[in-house]
Design a protein around this motif. Structure first.
Motif, mmCIF file in Angstrom:
data_model
loop_
_atom_site.group_PDB
_atom_site.id
_atom_site.type_symbol
_atom_site.label_atom_id
_atom_site.label_comp_id
_atom_site.label_asym_id
_atom_site.label_seq_id
_atom_site.Cartn_x
_atom_site.Cartn_y
_atom_site.Cartn_z
ATOM 1 N N GLU A 1 -46.050 -34.955 31.793
ATOM 2 C CA GLU A 1 -44.845 -34.242 31.598
ATOM 3 C C GLU A 1 -44.287 -33.907 32.592
ATOM 4 O O GLU A 1 -42.962 -33.985 32.894
ATOM 5 N N ASP A 2 -44.912 -33.401 33.622
ATOM 6 C CA ASP A 2 -44.140 -33.070 35.078
ATOM 7 C C ASP A 2 -44.841 -33.621 36.121
ATOM 8 O O ASP A 2 -46.198 -33.653 36.215
ATOM 9 N N ASP A 3 -44.241 -34.057 37.034
ATOM 10 C CA ASP A 3 -44.760 -34.779 38.165
ATOM 11 C C ASP A 3 -44.762 -33.548 39.170
ATOM 12 O O ASP A 3 -45.373 -33.808 40.338
ATOM 13 N N VAL A 4 -44.060 -32.377 39.266
ATOM 14 C CA VAL A 4 -43.992 -31.761 40.048
ATOM 15 C C VAL A 4 -45.391 -30.749 40.026
ATOM 16 O O VAL A 4 -45.474 -30.157 38.895
ATOM 17 N N PRO A 5 -46.100 -30.269 41.148
ATOM 18 C CA PRO A 5 -46.912 -29.438 40.942
ATOM 19 C C PRO A 5 -46.625 -27.862 40.698
ATOM 20 O O PRO A 5 -45.589 -27.659 40.761
ATOM 21 N N ARG B 1 -42.598 -19.607 41.666
ATOM 22 C CA ARG B 1 -41.184 -20.066 41.277
ATOM 23 C C ARG B 1 -40.774 -19.400 40.148
ATOM 24 O O ARG B 1 -41.499 -19.504 39.116
ATOM 25 N N PHE B 2 -39.442 -18.974 40.038
ATOM 26 C CA PHE B 2 -38.999 -18.357 38.677
ATOM 27 C C PHE B 2 -38.811 -19.698 37.801
ATOM 28 O O PHE B 2 -38.077 -20.780 38.329
ATOM 29 N N LYS B 3 -39.059 -19.276 36.555
ATOM 30 C CA LYS B 3 -38.602 -20.403 35.363
ATOM 31 C C LYS B 3 -37.883 -19.642 34.715
ATOM 32 O O LYS B 3 -38.462 -18.839 34.026
#
Length: 141
Positions: free
Chosen positions: A40-44, A49-51
């Motif tokens: 789904e996400d390659d970002v750790p 972090r604001f989502k």
């Protein structure tokens, strides 16, 4: 050793139903499918972090709009000058690719026909047949 026991067990079950041990169902032609799923996400995950709770649908602006790089990304890419040089090289390569009408680097795959299985392989496929996956096992006529 375990596979041999499973094959012997399957042959015994076929003999108990009154079928010869070397007859195989002609409807089974493949052993199943393999699906490779992209993560789904390659970002750790960054807990600080604001989502945003609002996820807008993709629209026409998504193709042309790119967020400007952060100062960290600029530093990791070699600075603004190096990023400009790389951008120019990429656009030149894209233009040459268009002019020469060369094939794309990533091409779609062409499927091969299903393998022809011999009687032993079909018996093995029938043993591991899962009706929930759409496999039709013989009913024991």
């Amino acid at each position: 050793m375990i596979a041999g026991l499973l094959l012997a067990n399957g042959a015994q079950a076929q003999q108990d139903r009154g079928e010869p041990a070397d007859s195989a169902d002609a409807r089974v032609t493949t052993l199943g499918e393999v699906r490779a799923l992209k993560p789904e996400d390659d970002v750790p995950l960054d807990l600080y972090r604001f989502k945003s709770p609002v996820q807008p649908e993709p629209n026409a602006f998504n193709r042309v709009w790119h967020e400007p790089p952060s100062l960290e990304e600029v530093g990791m890419r070699g600075g603004y000058l190096m990023m400009g040089i790389n951008y120019g090289i990429a656009k030149t390569a894209q233009g040459l690719h268009t002019l020469t009408r060369a094939p794309d680097p990533i091409q779609s795959a062409i499927a091969r026909p299903p393998p022809g299985l011999d009687a032993a392989q079909q018996r093995r496929a029938l043993q591991f047949c899962d009706p929930q996956q759409g496999c039709a096992a013989p009913t024991g006529d």
